[in-house]
Structures are given as C-alpha cells and as structure tokens.
Write a protein that holds these residues in place. Structure first.
Motif, PDB file in Angstrom:
ATOM      1  N   THR A  81      72.899 -18.602 -34.853  1.00  0.00           N
ATOM      2  CA  THR A  81      72.099 -18.524 -36.118  1.00  0.00           C
ATOM      3  C   THR A  81      72.228 -17.170 -36.565  1.00  0.00           C
ATOM      4  OG1 THR A  81      69.802 -18.830 -36.711  1.00  0.00           O
ATOM      5  CG2 THR A  81      69.907 -17.503 -34.709  1.00  0.00           C
ATOM      6  N   PRO A  82      71.912 -16.904 -37.973  1.00  0.00           N
ATOM      7  CA  PRO A  82      72.211 -15.631 -38.468  1.00  0.00           C
ATOM      8  C   PRO A  82      71.227 -14.640 -38.164  1.00  0.00           C
ATOM      9  CG  PRO A  82      71.323 -17.247 -40.246  1.00  0.00           C
ATOM     10  CD  PRO A  82      71.559 -18.065 -38.769  1.00  0.00           C
ATOM     11  N   ALA A  83      71.716 -13.462 -38.093  1.00  0.00           N
ATOM     12  CA  ALA A  83      70.883 -12.175 -37.603  1.00  0.00           C
ATOM     13  C   ALA A  83      69.968 -11.832 -38.851  1.00  0.00           C
ATOM     14  CB  ALA A  83      71.816 -11.210 -37.413  1.00  0.00           C
ATOM     15  N   PHE A  84      70.263 -12.419 -40.204  1.00  0.00           N
ATOM     16  CA  PHE A  84      69.472 -11.915 -41.224  1.00  0.00           C
ATOM     17  C   PHE A  84      68.868 -13.298 -41.768  1.00  0.00           C
ATOM     18  CE2 PHE A  84      69.104 -10.748 -45.994  1.00  0.00           C
ATOM     19  CZ  PHE A  84      68.168  -9.906 -45.771  1.00  0.00           C
ATOM     20  N   SER A  85      67.608 -13.512 -41.717  1.00  0.00           N
ATOM     21  CA  SER A  85      66.876 -14.827 -41.902  1.00  0.00           C
ATOM     22  C   SER A  85      65.328 -14.783 -41.792  1.00  0.00           C
ATOM     23  CB  SER A  85      67.740 -16.113 -41.192  1.00  0.00           C
ATOM     24  OG  SER A  85      67.114 -17.180 -41.632  1.00  0.00           O
ATOM     25  N   PHE A  86      65.019 -15.837 -42.012  1.00  0.00           N
ATOM     26  CA  PHE A  86      63.285 -15.967 -41.706  1.00  0.00           C
ATOM     27  C   PHE A  86      63.473 -16.315 -40.126  1.00  0.00           C
ATOM     28  CE2 PHE A  86      59.684 -18.764 -41.526  1.00  0.00           C
ATOM     29  CZ  PHE A  86      58.451 -17.575 -41.631  1.00  0.00           C
ATOM     30  N   ILE A  87      62.321 -15.807 -39.548  1.00  0.00           N
ATOM     31  CA  ILE A  87      62.287 -16.194 -38.047  1.00  0.00           C
ATOM     32  C   ILE A  87      62.277 -17.517 -37.533  1.00  0.00           C
ATOM     33  CG2 ILE A  87      59.749 -15.955 -38.159  1.00  0.00           C
ATOM     34  CD1 ILE A  87      60.067 -14.469 -35.376  1.00  0.00           C
ATOM     35  N   SER A  88      62.192 -18.501 -38.407  1.00  0.00           N
ATOM     36  CA  SER A  88      62.210 -19.928 -37.846  1.00  0.00           C
ATOM     37  C   SER A  88      63.372 -20.313 -37.433  1.00  0.00           C
ATOM     38  CB  SER A  88      61.714 -20.792 -39.067  1.00  0.00           C
ATOM     39  OG  SER A  88      60.342 -20.737 -39.284  1.00  0.00           O
ATOM     40  N   THR A  89      64.607 -19.680 -37.960  1.00  0.00           N
ATOM     41  CA  THR A  89      65.893 -20.063 -37.569  1.00  0.00           C
ATOM     42  C   THR A  89      66.250 -19.662 -36.176  1.00  0.00           C
ATOM     43  OG1 THR A  89      66.742 -18.382 -38.795  1.00  0.00           O
ATOM     44  CG2 THR A  89      66.969 -20.413 -40.123  1.00  0.00           C
ATOM     45  N   PRO A 100      68.805 -18.251 -28.673  1.00  0.00           N
ATOM     46  CA  PRO A 100      69.585 -18.075 -29.877  1.00  0.00           C
ATOM     47  C   PRO A 100      70.871 -16.721 -29.636  1.00  0.00           C
ATOM     48  CG  PRO A 100      67.262 -17.447 -29.771  1.00  0.00           C
ATOM     49  CD  PRO A 100      67.765 -17.456 -28.195  1.00  0.00           C
ATOM     50  N   VAL A 101      71.965 -17.356 -30.402  1.00  0.00           N
ATOM     51  CA  VAL A 101      72.872 -16.459 -30.270  1.00  0.00           C
ATOM     52  C   VAL A 101      73.119 -16.109 -31.731  1.00  0.00           C
ATOM     53  CG1 VAL A 101      75.530 -16.129 -29.981  1.00  0.00           C
ATOM     54  CG2 VAL A 101      74.080 -17.575 -28.195  1.00  0.00           C
ATOM     55  N   PHE A 102      72.816 -14.734 -31.978  1.00  0.00           N
ATOM     56  CA  PHE A 102      72.866 -14.086 -33.575  1.00  0.00           C
ATOM     57  C   PHE A 102      74.213 -13.960 -33.837  1.00  0.00           C
ATOM     58  CE2 PHE A 102      68.492 -13.060 -31.938  1.00  0.00           C
ATOM     59  CZ  PHE A 102      67.662 -13.935 -33.039  1.00  0.00           C
ATOM     60  N   VAL A 103      74.289 -14.297 -34.972  1.00  0.00           N
ATOM     61  CA  VAL A 103      75.779 -14.001 -35.736  1.00  0.00           C
ATOM     62  C   VAL A 103      75.524 -12.954 -36.948  1.00  0.00           C
ATOM     63  CG1 VAL A 103      77.736 -15.213 -36.978  1.00  0.00           C
ATOM     64  CG2 VAL A 103      76.390 -16.101 -35.086  1.00  0.00           C
ATOM     65  N   ASP A 104      76.181 -11.804 -37.088  1.00  0.00           N
ATOM     66  CA  ASP A 104      76.287 -11.109 -38.319  1.00  0.00           C
ATOM     67  C   ASP A 104      76.434 -11.863 -39.583  1.00  0.00           C
ATOM     68  OD1 ASP A 104      75.320  -8.630 -39.585  1.00  0.00           O
ATOM     69  OD2 ASP A 104      77.177  -7.703 -38.593  1.00  0.00           O
ATOM     70  N   VAL A 105      76.284 -11.222 -40.525  1.00  0.00           N
ATOM     71  CA  VAL A 105      76.220 -11.956 -42.021  1.00  0.00           C
ATOM     72  C   VAL A 105      77.271 -11.059 -42.759  1.00  0.00           C
ATOM     73  CG1 VAL A 105      73.889 -12.768 -41.990  1.00  0.00           C
ATOM     74  CG2 VAL A 105      74.555 -10.455 -42.763  1.00  0.00           C
ATOM     75  N   ASP A 106      77.673 -11.758 -43.931  1.00  0.00           N
ATOM     76  CA  ASP A 106      78.587 -11.031 -44.752  1.00  0.00           C
ATOM     77  C   ASP A 106      77.975 -10.124 -45.487  1.00  0.00           C
ATOM     78  OD1 ASP A 106      79.749 -11.057 -47.819  1.00  0.00           O
ATOM     79  OD2 ASP A 106      81.250 -11.979 -46.564  1.00  0.00           O
ATOM     80  N   PRO A 107      78.678  -8.962 -45.499  1.00  0.00           N
ATOM     81  CA  PRO A 107      77.890  -7.831 -46.300  1.00  0.00           C
ATOM     82  C   PRO A 107      77.608  -7.897 -47.642  1.00  0.00           C
ATOM     83  CG  PRO A 107      80.211  -7.129 -45.827  1.00  0.00           C
ATOM     84  CD  PRO A 107      80.018  -8.621 -45.243  1.00  0.00           C
ATOM     85  N   ALA A 316      66.116  -6.785 -39.293  1.00  0.00           N
ATOM     86  CA  ALA A 316      66.979  -7.904 -38.740  1.00  0.00           C
ATOM     87  C   ALA A 316      66.641  -8.695 -37.455  1.00  0.00           C
ATOM     88  CB  ALA A 316      68.404  -7.242 -38.215  1.00  0.00           C
ATOM     89  N   LEU A 317      66.684  -9.995 -37.447  1.00  0.00           N
ATOM     90  CA  LEU A 317      66.025 -10.709 -36.626  1.00  0.00           C
ATOM     91  C   LEU A 317      66.315 -10.470 -34.925  1.00  0.00           C
ATOM     92  CD1 LEU A 317      66.360 -14.380 -37.666  1.00  0.00           C
ATOM     93  CD2 LEU A 317      64.525 -13.106 -37.627  1.00  0.00           C
ATOM     94  N   PRO A 318      67.455  -9.875 -34.659  1.00  0.00           N
ATOM     95  CA  PRO A 318      67.804  -9.519 -33.263  1.00  0.00           C
ATOM     96  C   PRO A 318      66.938  -8.153 -32.717  1.00  0.00           C
ATOM     97  CG  PRO A 318      69.816 -10.128 -34.369  1.00  0.00           C
ATOM     98  CD  PRO A 318      68.794  -9.938 -35.508  1.00  0.00           C
ATOM     99  N   LEU A 319      66.427  -7.591 -33.628  1.00  0.00           N
ATOM    100  CA  LEU A 319      65.472  -6.221 -33.728  1.00  0.00           C
ATOM    101  C   LEU A 319      64.136  -6.396 -33.487  1.00  0.00           C
ATOM    102  CD1 LEU A 319      67.742  -3.863 -35.534  1.00  0.00           C
ATOM    103  CD2 LEU A 319      68.018  -4.274 -33.037  1.00  0.00           C
ATOM    104  N   ALA A 324      63.086  -9.048 -28.226  1.00  0.00           N
ATOM    105  CA  ALA A 324      63.644  -7.811 -27.223  1.00  0.00           C
ATOM    106  C   ALA A 324      64.113  -8.309 -25.854  1.00  0.00           C
ATOM    107  CB  ALA A 324      62.266  -6.905 -27.012  1.00  0.00           C
ATOM    108  N   TYR A 325      63.738  -9.408 -25.604  1.00  0.00           N
ATOM    109  CA  TYR A 325      64.243  -9.996 -24.157  1.00  0.00           C
ATOM    110  C   TYR A 325      65.768 -10.281 -24.382  1.00  0.00           C
ATOM    111  CZ  TYR A 325      64.242 -14.915 -25.871  1.00  0.00           C
ATOM    112  OH  TYR A 325      64.445 -15.851 -26.750  1.00  0.00           O
ATOM    113  N   LEU A 326      66.336 -10.332 -25.521  1.00  0.00           N
ATOM    114  CA  LEU A 326      67.638 -10.654 -25.424  1.00  0.00           C
ATOM    115  C   LEU A 326      68.769  -9.358 -25.396  1.00  0.00           C
ATOM    116  CD1 LEU A 326      67.698 -13.389 -28.252  1.00  0.00           C
ATOM    117  CD2 LEU A 326      68.227 -13.722 -25.922  1.00  0.00           C
ATOM    118  N   GLY A 327      68.123  -8.370 -25.488  1.00  0.00           N
ATOM    119  CA  GLY A 327      68.861  -6.822 -25.141  1.00  0.00           C
ATOM    120  C   GLY A 327      69.463  -6.281 -26.383  1.00  0.00           C
ATOM    121  N   HIS A 328      69.172  -6.755 -27.550  1.00  0.00           N
ATOM    122  CA  HIS A 328      70.006  -6.187 -28.602  1.00  0.00           C
ATOM    123  C   HIS A 328      69.518  -4.836 -29.064  1.00  0.00           C
ATOM    124  CE1 HIS A 328      72.149  -9.909 -29.032  1.00  0.00           C
ATOM    125  NE2 HIS A 328      71.245 -10.608 -29.149  1.00  0.00           N
TER     126      HIS A 328
END
Length: 375
Positions: A81-89, A100-107, A316-319, A324-328
C-alpha cells in the motif's frame, strides 16, 4: 471576501427541496436501509461504469474492509500500500491483523511507484492497493503487469476517481476490484457518508454483498453464511446519489474548467510551484493539489487573504504513531516524506464562482512575485 475550501452550503443549495422530499419519502416508506433505492443506485453505477457488480456500502473505508476480508486478508498476509495516502488504505489492512507493507511513491505524481512496489513484494504478499489521489491516477498498466507476474490481487482505491478513465476503462475497473466514496466532499458527494464496491468477479462480488450485511445472502433472512458486518447504505443516501448522478458529468466538467484555469495560471511558476498535468488519461478533479517549496509560507499568505486551503497529507503513513509498531523511521520513504512538506490543496468544487477562482489565482501569483522580489 473569503474563499471557503469546502463550502457545503453552495454545493447543496440547488438540491434543497429535493433533499427534503427524499427524507420525507423515505421516512414514510417503512424502507430505510438497503432497499429499492439502494438497488436502483447500484444499477445506475453499473450502467455508468460498466462494472458487472456494484455493492453499495456505508462509506469508502468499509468498502476497503469488505474487499480485503472477502479476499481472505488476515494474519500472515502482506498487503502492499502507498506510503502517501489517506489512512484507510493502511488501517483497514492492520485491523484485519494483516501487515501493511508500505511502498514509496513517484516523486512527481505522488502515486505508488511501480519500481518500489516490485522491490517490496514478499513471499506473503497477496494484494496491492494502488491509490488515485486528488486528480492524479496511479500507473495502472505498470502495476497490473507486476501484479500479474507475482499473482497479486489489484485492489484499486479509486475512492475519488468516479468518472475518470484510462485507456478507455473506467477508474475502479483497472484492477480486480475497486471502490468509490460518496463522502460529501467527493465529486459525487452524498448527504451523509456512502461508498460502493465494483468488480467483474462474480465470486468476489457475491462474497462482498454478503459480508456487508451480516453474512446474509439477501435471499433468506437470518441465515448467515459468514460473520459479516453492518456496512449497509441507507435509502436516503442512495436516492440522493442517484438524483445527483444525473448531472454528475456536468459537475466534473465544471471542476475540470476550474483546474484548467489554475493550470494555465501557474504554468510559469515552476520549479517553485509544480502541478501534475499529465493528460494521458481522463481526469476527474476531486481536489487541486500543488507542490510548493514554500508551502507553509504560501498557506499563510493565502489565509491572510481569506482563502482556505488544506494540507493533504501532513505526515507519511509509515511515520504515523498508529504504525509505530512496524518500526519505520524518517528517511525510509523519501518521496512520500517530501510530499508531506510540499503539498497544498486549493479550493475547487463545481459550484465555485469565477470570482473566487480569480482571487485564488491572483493570490498565488502575488505570493510568487513577492518571493521572486526577495530572492
């Protein structure tokens, strides 16, 4: 003169009498939830999009939850799922006890980056959620090719993209399943919340239809095939949405006209202000988001002139503390993190008067001129 960002009063003014009539008619009908109005609206969405199945639910987030649950997502499953999005994703994944495995986005576009997607796939990956944001669409052809090679289900988060299309296919049908949101701010905004699932997969469609209503099959009441949810759409929302759908193409055309004026006015402001203007697909403008190297200064400048703006998204969602439990840590998703510092949404809605558009343009240009003078 103030320029509001949402301005719901203007958005619903035309439908004041219609809304009152719908509420009254439903109120005296004895049919409040998941009845004829919902079925008619589902049919209307099938006709509008070409989807084989349309399953109306209570909101866009529950649409994600129902689809993921129907796909068997749970403990031991990874969902990209994208790292830049609304939290629902991401939250809908975590609430099913999947990862959730976060994926970075196109700059540039801010959408899920296919290259990083491929790098993040794990042996436990089963689903990828490309998300269309604001008015920009994810690179669905590249994502589809990667997903097919790795046998991933493509859950297209097209919540804001009803009416958009790519290569002749409507947003929501570019993956294996999709959804639209009818939150009042969305292009097809309801009176209250609402959402709908679309898919051409018979088995998935049937399972989603049961899960939204306590696991019942819609034929035999109180026979529960699955442990489902109370994620049903009510009749008032459905009837109003069907009414508004009749003029939806005119509404999104007006949004496009406003966006075109913004695009033309801001084209000369790069690189300090950048806007995604890709035209290789048919866009629907939910919000107009630009990227500014002086985002906070620009927002304050506009606010001082009575122009409301929104920041999508400030972190960003991972932050987010919830993950936080995912350790990013900071720096793990550089493109997503950069966008949170540059993105600013300007007012844009179909009922926005031209004089308000003029004020926004004049203010953004004035700020850019002020910056240029002092550089």
């Amino acid at each position: 003169m103030s320029v509001p960002f949402f301005n719901y009063g203007a958005r619903y003014a035309e439908d004041r009498d219609v809304i009152k009539d719908i509420v009254f008619q439903v109120g005296v009908s004895d049919n409040f939830i998941l009845k004829e109005g919902v079925a008619d609206f589902e049919q209307a969405i099938r006709a509008y999009t070409g989807a084989k199945h349309a399953i109306a639910v209570s909101n866009g987030t529950t649409a994600l939850s129902v689809i993921l649950r129907a796909l068997g997502v749970g403990p031991g499953v990874d969902v990209l799922t994208p790292a830049f999005s609304f939290i629902s994703t991401a939250s809908t994944i975590a609430l099913l006890q999947a990862r959730p495995v976060f994926v970075d986005v196109d700059p540039v576009t801010g959408m899920l980056d296919p290259a990083d997607l491929e790098a993040k796939i794990t042996p436990n990956s089963r689903v990828v959620i490309p998300t269309h944001l604001f008015s920009v669409m994810a690179n669905m052809s590249a994502i589809r090719e990667i997903a097919d090679r790795h046998q991933l289900h493509v859950l297209e988060d097209s919540a804001v993209a009803l009416g958009a299309s790519m290569n002749g296919t409507k947003a929501g049908l570019l993956g294996d399943s999709g959804l639209y949101s009818f939150f009042p701010a969305k292009p097809l905004g309801g009176i209250g919340d609402g959402g709908i699932i679309v898919t051409n997969d018979d088995e998935l469609g049937q399972r989603c239809r049961m899960l939204r209503n306590h696991g019942q099959d819609g034929i035999t009441r109180f026979l529960h095939h699955h442990l489902g949810y109370n994620h049903r759409m009510d009749e008032v929302v459905a009837r109003y949405l069907q009414h508004k759908l009749l003029r939806f193409d005119q509404l999104i055309e007006r949004r496009a006209q406003i966006a075109a004026r913004y695009n033309e006015a801001f084209a000369s402001l790069a690189p300090d202000i950048r806007v995604v203007t890709d035209d290789h697909y048919d866009r629907v403008y939910y919000t107009y988001v630009l990227q500014s190297e002086r985002r906070d200064e620009l927002q304050q400048f506009l606010q001082a002139r009575g122009i409301e703006t929104q920041i999508y998204y400030p972190l960003a969602l991972p932050l987010q503390p919830a993950f936080a439990y995912l350790g990013h840590k900071e720096g793990d998703f550089p493109h997503a993190e950069a966008l949170t510092k540059r993105s600013l949404a300007l007012p844009l809605y179909a009922e926005m008067p031209d004089e308000h558009v003029d004020l926004v343009i004049e203010a953004v240009l004035a700020h850019s001129h002020q910056v240029a003078v002092h550089v």
